[in-house]
Write an enzyme that holds these catalytic residues in place. Structure first.
Site, mmCIF file in Angstrom:
data_model
loop_
_atom_site.group_PDB
_atom_site.id
_atom_site.type_symbol
_atom_site.label_atom_id
_atom_site.label_comp_id
_atom_site.label_asym_id
_atom_site.label_seq_id
_atom_site.Cartn_x
_atom_site.Cartn_y
_atom_site.Cartn_z
ATOM 1 N N ALA A 118 2.368 -11.217 -19.643
ATOM 2 C CA ALA A 118 1.316 -10.383 -19.085
ATOM 3 C C ALA A 118 0.862 -11.050 -17.794
ATOM 4 O O ALA A 118 1.054 -12.258 -17.610
ATOM 5 C CB ALA A 118 0.166 -10.281 -20.069
ATOM 6 N N GLY B 139 4.226 -11.845 -23.082
ATOM 7 C CA GLY B 139 4.414 -10.396 -23.187
ATOM 8 C C GLY B 139 5.843 -9.959 -22.881
ATOM 9 O O GLY B 139 6.293 -8.919 -23.362
ATOM 10 N N GLU C 28 1.519 -18.619 -24.892
ATOM 11 C CA GLU C 28 0.103 -18.245 -24.719
ATOM 12 C C GLU C 28 -0.865 -19.374 -25.042
ATOM 13 O O GLU C 28 -1.948 -19.453 -24.463
ATOM 14 C CB GLU C 28 -0.232 -17.018 -25.589
ATOM 15 C CG GLU C 28 0.289 -15.703 -25.030
ATOM 16 C CD GLU C 28 1.703 -15.364 -25.442
ATOM 17 O OE1 GLU C 28 2.412 -16.259 -25.958
ATOM 18 O OE2 GLU C 28 2.112 -14.205 -25.251
#
Ligand code: CO8
Length: 257
Positions: A63, A108, A131
């Site tokens: 992301a 992502g 993450e």
């Protein structure tokens, strides 16, 4: 437009293109991805989808961290749940979807590749859920799909340490179906698999996808939990530390607050 569609014969190729950010997914790109899959869903002239990232270096590097750094906990939960819907639509697509993973498939991006039915990696591919480096957890279904693909113990290890795995390791783990020397070779293999499937009964292929996916419905609760916990982390100092460290190219110093 950062999502491009090319139709050749029965095969649709979708390319995510934002090379200056290693094809990272911002909410606009996510929406374009949703729209392009919607447009292909009821199109009987299409019998297979190949999804890839522009260039050689990156499939999708996650992301968009710059966008993430601006979100409130509520906005993060909503965006995570929106991603879940879009990735679910890919996983439950009516035609085979193959990811050609050309380079980085992180966060992502790895989650997007995992939502596809088959992954073909180029030799330089790197998979990972990093993450926790940002004080976050995966928010696009990674906590569920990584465990489904590689088993719970390996999923814990990879996601806890943010360790990237090479294409060959990904194949050994069951994360990649095949590894090809070049992107061209990966596209050729993906196209040949899609062409083979396109000669079969389209309704049988559609039902086959539904039937295989049916065994994985039980974890709906897992996705809801992921979105809720993902959002909660946006209220922490660690999240601010992790994302600002990435943006400023520094090492984060997490305090557990
Ligand atoms: N978001 C935004 N920009 C990015 C991203 C990203 N994920 N990845 C790379 N970029 C940008 C870099 O900032 C850099 O931009 P600039 O030139 O302006 O500084 C450019 O792309 C090139 O990147 P690098 O210079 O860092 O290239 P390197 O070859 O040195 O490193 C890496 C490549 C290892 C891939 C490195 O870029 C990296 O670590 N990227 C981040 C990977 C990451 O942490 N991904 C996970 C993101 S979080 C996530 O995906 C959560 C998903 C759930 C979302 C739920 C909804 C809210």
């Amino acid at each position: 437009m950062n999502v491009h569609l090319l139709v050749e014969g029965y095969i649709a190729t979708i390319t995510i293109s934002k090379p200056e950010a290693l094809n990272a997914l911002n909410s606009e790109i996510l929406k374009e991805l949703e729209d392009v899959f919607k447009s292909l869903r009821e199109n009987n002239a299409i019998r297979g989808v190949l999804l890839t990232g522009d260039g050689e270096k990156s499939f999708v590097a996650g992301a968009d961290i710059k966008e993430l750094s601006t979100l409130t906990p509520e906005e993060a939960t909503v965006l995570s749940a929106k991603g879940h819907r879009i990735f679910h639509a890919i996983e439950h697509f009516t035609k085979p979807v193959i990811a050609v993973v050309n380079g980085f498939a992180l966060g992502g991006g790895c989650e997007l590749a995992m939502a596809c039915h088959i992954r073909i990696a180029t030799a330089n591919a790197k998979f990972g859920l990093p993450e926790v480096n940002l004080g976050l957890i995966p928010g696009y279904g990674g906590t569920q799909r990584l465990a489904q693909l590689v088993g719970r113990a390996k999923a814990f290890e990879l996601a806890m340490t943010a360790q990237m795995v090479t294409a060959n390791e990904a194949k050994e783990l069951g994360l990649a179906n095949h590894v090809c020397e070049s992107k061209d070779a990966a596209i050729e293999l993906a196209t040949s698999l899609l062409n083979k499937a396109s000669e079969k009964g389209p309704l049988a292929i559609e039902k086959l996808i539904q039937a295989i996916n049916a065994g994985y419905h039980s974890e709906k609760y897992g996705y809801e939990t992921e979105a809720k916990l993902f959002g909660e982390l946006f209220a922490t100092e660690d999240f601010k530390e992790g994302t600002s460290a990435f943006i400023n190219k520094a090492k984060p110093n997490f305090k557990g607050k």
